[in-house]
Design an enzyme around this catalytic site. Structure first.
Site, mmCIF file in Angstrom:
data_model
loop_
_atom_site.group_PDB
_atom_site.id
_atom_site.type_symbol
_atom_site.label_atom_id
_atom_site.label_comp_id
_atom_site.label_asym_id
_atom_site.label_seq_id
_atom_site.Cartn_x
_atom_site.Cartn_y
_atom_site.Cartn_z
ATOM 1 N N GLU A 71 95.931 -9.190 63.413
ATOM 2 C CA GLU A 71 95.223 -8.303 64.784
ATOM 3 C C GLU A 71 93.780 -7.878 64.215
ATOM 4 O OE1 GLU A 71 98.430 -6.294 66.494
ATOM 5 O OE2 GLU A 71 96.918 -4.564 66.842
ATOM 6 N N ASP A 72 93.636 -7.531 63.078
ATOM 7 C CA ASP A 72 92.310 -6.823 62.627
ATOM 8 C C ASP A 72 91.385 -7.574 62.042
ATOM 9 O OD1 ASP A 72 93.672 -4.608 63.670
ATOM 10 O OD2 ASP A 72 93.956 -3.466 61.831
#
Ligand code: ZN
Length: 194
Positions: A71-72
């Site tokens: 996600e990051d």
């Protein structure tokens, strides 16, 4: 990003530290949103430590370390994919991470509503991971809220975390208790400031 060589058979503590090192490299340039701008890896270490201390299975602890790597890293030069996690840590761990990863193509409010709705449908390992994640985030909101988050916004976040957690309960009583205590502390701390 380099891969740490694996030895066969890999000892559990070697796998754990390989995952921690992997996460530290992915998050090397990432900071927490809080005013103290902690290194992001502190968060994933805390999540994994909470899971390990409360009897979560190994795949949940490993996924705890890795849960924000996909996600990051989407804007990084070398984004981490689900396939990469499968190759490095196997289908089971990568699957738990996938369950805890939001679809970033959706608007934030939709993602938040989906977290509430999908929480009860997750596997036990993913439920524990998400509960530990919310515990870590509630602690951070109380101790070092992001700059610009006023009282109402923090209260809204705490309430939403509570609604997600309601769907995650029941698989790990010790974690349920820790969430409850952390939630109450966060609410009490915010009330003091009001
Ligand atoms: Zn997280």
């Amino acid at each position: 990003m380099d891969t740490i060589p694996m030895r066969d058979p890999e000892r559990p503590e070697a796998r754990l530290l390989r995952a921690a090192t992997f996460a530290a490299r992915v998050h090397a340039t990432h900071k927490r949103k809080g005013a103290s701008a902690e290194p992001y890896v502190n968060h994933v270490l805390e999540v994994a430590a909470i899971l390990a201390a409360h009897g979560a299975p190994e795949e949940a602890v490993l996924a705890g370390l890795l849960h924000d790597t996909v996600e990051d890293s989407d804007k990084d030069p070398d984004p981490i994919t689900h396939e990469r996690l499968v190759a490095e840590f196997g289908e089971v761990v990568a699957g738990v991470v996938a369950e805890a990863t939001d679809d970033k193509s959706l608007p934030k409010e939709v993602r938040k509503a989906l977290q509430v709705r999908l929480a009860p449908k997750k596997t036990d390992a993913a439920k524990m991971l998400k509960l530990a994640d919310k515990i870590s985030n509630l602690r951070a909101i109380a101790a070092s809220p992001p700059a610009g988050w006023d009282h109402a916004r923090r209260l809204e976040y705490i309430g939403w975390a509570g609604r997600v957690a309601a769907g995650l309960r029941g698989v790990n009583p010790a974690l349920d208790v820790l969430f409850e205590v952390t939630y109450r502390e966060a609410v009490a701390r915010l009330a003091q400031e009001a």
